[in-house]
Write a protein that holds these residues in place. Structure first.
Motif, PDB file in Angstrom:
ATOM      1  N   LYS A 288     -21.377  -4.257  -8.164  1.00 26.59           N
ATOM      2  CA  LYS A 288     -21.478  -4.347  -6.681  1.00 26.59           C
ATOM      3  C   LYS A 288     -20.552  -5.344  -6.065  1.00 26.59           C
ATOM      4  O   LYS A 288     -20.000  -4.940  -4.850  1.00 26.59           O
ATOM      5  N   MET A 289     -20.228  -6.625  -6.654  1.00 31.65           N
ATOM      6  CA  MET A 289     -19.275  -7.325  -6.250  1.00 31.65           C
ATOM      7  C   MET A 289     -17.756  -6.720  -6.061  1.00 31.65           C
ATOM      8  O   MET A 289     -17.235  -6.910  -5.039  1.00 31.65           O
ATOM      9  N   HIS A 291     -17.212  -3.359  -5.737  1.00 30.39           N
ATOM     10  CA  HIS A 291     -17.286  -2.491  -4.483  1.00 30.39           C
ATOM     11  C   HIS A 291     -17.134  -3.076  -3.129  1.00 30.39           C
ATOM     12  O   HIS A 291     -16.444  -2.407  -2.145  1.00 30.39           O
ATOM     13  N   LYS A 292     -17.989  -4.446  -3.124  1.00 26.87           N
ATOM     14  CA  LYS A 292     -17.806  -5.154  -1.873  1.00 26.87           C
ATOM     15  C   LYS A 292     -16.288  -5.837  -1.464  1.00 26.87           C
ATOM     16  O   LYS A 292     -15.697  -5.619  -0.279  1.00 26.87           O
ATOM     17  N   GLN A 293     -15.763  -6.127  -2.480  1.00 26.16           N
ATOM     18  CA  GLN A 293     -14.277  -6.668  -2.349  1.00 26.16           C
ATOM     19  C   GLN A 293     -13.419  -5.510  -1.990  1.00 26.16           C
ATOM     20  O   GLN A 293     -12.397  -5.429  -1.170  1.00 26.16           O
ATOM     21  N   ARG A 294     -13.339  -4.353  -2.762  1.00 24.05           N
ATOM     22  CA  ARG A 294     -12.863  -3.246  -2.476  1.00 24.05           C
ATOM     23  C   ARG A 294     -12.739  -2.667  -1.166  1.00 24.05           C
ATOM     24  O   ARG A 294     -11.732  -2.543  -0.489  1.00 24.05           O
ATOM     25  N   SER A 295     -14.004  -2.526  -0.525  1.00 22.56           N
ATOM     26  CA  SER A 295     -14.049  -2.075   1.093  1.00 22.56           C
ATOM     27  C   SER A 295     -13.400  -3.102   1.715  1.00 22.56           C
ATOM     28  O   SER A 295     -12.622  -2.710   2.737  1.00 22.56           O
ATOM     29  N   ALA A 296     -13.447  -4.347   1.672  1.00 20.39           N
ATOM     30  CA  ALA A 296     -12.813  -5.202   2.397  1.00 20.39           C
ATOM     31  C   ALA A 296     -11.148  -5.098   2.070  1.00 20.39           C
ATOM     32  O   ALA A 296     -10.362  -5.117   2.984  1.00 20.39           O
TER      33      ALA A 296
END
Length: 304
Positions: A288-289, A291-296
Motif C-alpha cells: 500500500k505504501m 503504491h501510494k508513493q508510486r502514484s505520486a
C-alpha cells in the motif's frame, strides 16, 4: 486476475562461446519483466519513464543503466519525444569468469548489488564518450571483424567503468576497489558462490549444500562469506529474497502468499516475520505504501 511479470531467460547468442547480444531500439512501451542475465542500456535520444523494482525515474539522453538478474523493470516512452536506446544483454561469465578476478570483474559485480540505484545520468561530455563506445560496440557486434569479441569485451568494460566513475567519482572509486592480494583471492574464491546464489536464490539453498557443491568446508565457507559481505549466508539469502519480494509487491498485484513462494520462502509465516523485521512493515502494508508513493512519483517523474 493476478499475473507474474514476464520472466525472460533467453536471448540471442546466450548458448554461444561469447554470450553477448546487442540491439538499438525505439520502444514505445516495455511491459514489466525480469531476466536472469545482465543488461546494460544507454538512452541516446528522447525521453520517457522507467520503473525499476517499483521506483520510477526519468529516461533522457545520457541515462545509463546496469541491471543485475531478477530486477523488475518496465518503461514507457514519451510519444512526443520518442526514446532511442542501445541495449546489451550478456551473461555474468563475461565479467565474472574464473579468469576475471585479476582485473576486478567479480569485485565490480559485487559492488553493484549494494549500489543505491542501478543507473546514472551522464554529463554532456560523458554522453559523447558513451555514444562513441556504444557505436563501436554496435558496429563490432553486427560485423565479423578479426578479434571482434576482444574489442566488444573491451568496450563493454570501458562503458561499465565509466558508469562507476560517474556514480562514485574517480578518487572514491579507486580507493574503494584498491584491495590486498588476500582480498583479491577472496573475491576469486567467493564470487562464483555468490553468483550462484544470485541466480538460484529462489530455490532451496543451504550453506552445507553450497559447501559440498563448491568443495568448501562449511565453517570455512561461512567465515569467508561473512568476511566478504559483512553478514552471514542466511542473512544474505534472506535479503536477496526480501529484495525480490519488495519488487513484486510494488510492481504487481500478486497475492502476498504467491510472492512468498515465488521468491523462495517455503513458509508464509517465515516470510512475513522476516519481511516485517527487515522492512519494518507487513508485506500488505508495504505494498500500500509503495503504491501510494508510486502514484505520486510517476506524476513527478514525467518529462517536461
Amino acid at each position: 486476475m493476478a499475473s507474474f511479470p514476464r520472466y525472460l531467460y533467453e536471448y540471442p547468442n546466450m548458448d554461444s562461446s561469447f554470450p553477448f547480444y546487442m540491439k538499438e531500439q525505439q520502444p514505445s512501451r516495455i511491459t514489466l519483466h525480469r531476466h536472469d542475465f545482465l543488461e546494460l542500456s544507454l538512452v541516446t535520444e528522447g525521453t520517457g519513464t522507467e520503473l525499476i523494482n517499483g521506483t520510477p525515474h526519468v529516461l533522457k539522453p545520457g541515462t545509463l543503466a546496469f541491471l543485475l538478474p531478477h530486477q523488475l523493470h518496465e518503461l514507457v516512452s514519451n510519444p512526443a519525444d520518442p526514446l532511442r536506446m542501445y541495449v546489451c544483454n550478456f551473461d555474468m561469465s563475461l565479467l565474472a569468469g574464473e579468469h576475471e578476478a585479476d582485473w576486478g570483474g567479480q569485485a565490480f559485480l559485487s559492488a553493484q548489488s549494494t549500489a543505491n540505484r542501478p543507473y546514472v545520468e551522464a554529463s554532456p561530455a560523458d554522453l559523447e564518450r558513451l555514444r562513441g563506445i556504444f557505436a563501436t560496440l554496435f558496429e563490432e557486434y553486427n560485423n565479423r571483424n578479426p578479434w571482434r569479441n576482444w574489442l566488444i569485451k573491451a568496450k563493454l568494460i570501458e562503458a561499465l567503468t565509466l558508469l562507476e566513475r560517474i556514480r562514485e567519482g574517480n578518487a572514491e572509486r579507486e580507493s574503494a576497489v584498491s584491495t590486498t592480494a588476500a582480498q583479491d583471492n577472496l573475491h576469486a574464491s567467493i564470487w562464483p558462490i555468490l553468483q550462484y546464489v544470485h541466480q538460484n536464490y529462489r530455490e532451496p539453498l543451504s550453506l552445507s549444500g553450497l559447501a559440498e557443491h563448491f568443495h568448501f568446508h562449511p565453517s570455512h565457507l561461512s567465515e569467508s562469506i561473512k568476511q566478504h559481505l559483512g553478514q552471514t549466508f542466511t542473512a544474505f539469502l534472506q535479503e536477496l529474497r526480501i529484495r525480490h519480494a519488495c519488487g513484486l509487491l510494488a510492481s504487481t498485484d500478486l497475492p502476498v502468499t504467491s510472492v512468498a513462494l515465488e521468491v523462495g520462502f517455503g513458509s508464509y509465516q517465515t516470510f512475513c516475520r522476516l519481511f516485517r523485521k527487515l522492512k519494518r512493515a507487513a508485506p500488505a502494508d508495504y505494498r500500500k505504501m509503495m503504491h501510494k508513493q508510486r502514484s505520486a512519483s510517476v506524476t513527478d517523474a514525467q518529462p517536461d
